[in-house]
Write a protein that holds these residues in place. Sequence first.
Motif: not given
Length: 251
Positions: A220, A216-217, A212-214, A210, A20
């Motif tokens: 942003k 994406w955050v 793409p989550i990091g 996992i 992440l």
Amino acid sequence: MTFPLITDPYFYAVTIPAVLLLGVSKSGFGAGFGSLAVPMMALAVSVPQAAAILMPVLLLMDILGMAAFRKDFDMTLLKFLIPYGLVGIVIGALLFKVLDSHTVAGMVGVFTLLFLAQRLLFPPQVDSAPPRRWLGALLTATSGFTSFIAHAGGPPINAYMIPLRLSPVKFTATMAFFFFVINLSKWIPYAWLGLLDTRNMATSLVLLPIAPIGVWVGVKLARRIKQQLFYRLLYLGMFLTGTKLVWDALR
């Protein structure tokens, strides 16, 4: 029965936060933190194994990062950086079995802390000249080398990129494309060294969702963060990375 992937819960307890963090750093937000991923994973597995497991994860993150910042990179800067980064990859591949990865990580950590101290104690003036190109070439080759050994290419190239005072988005986009080329170039030598075995790759596939989550955050946040805060977080990431790498080398 032998499972084709790592099943130790402790490994995932330290690796999921590492992935992440790596994803957030790939987006540019907290760019100095990405080099902590391998040292964190090294709490559960060896440094070479951690580096191998991260290869597919890095590839996906690089692709996502490039897609997010595809219109913002500096092509002129990339044409200068990439050849020297590839030179570092070649040197890393040739010396991989000779050098102890913890020693290399410790050297990166000391360099990172020295650079950070210089920036904080003797901050550059607004009208100060950018770093010399020969220094940029040396730091970029060092980045390729340390990236190959322990995925710790961020601190050396940050030492060249930060004084250029790019906007957070341009900084992030240029690094996304640079590290895509650098990480892609590692695949053949990693296979040659026998690091891309079935167990490592199966474990990596489990970690892929996992990634793409990091990213994406981080994307942003990177598009909303002010430049001054961006570089303060970058310095914080470099401090934590340098301290952790030196600590691991001394243990």
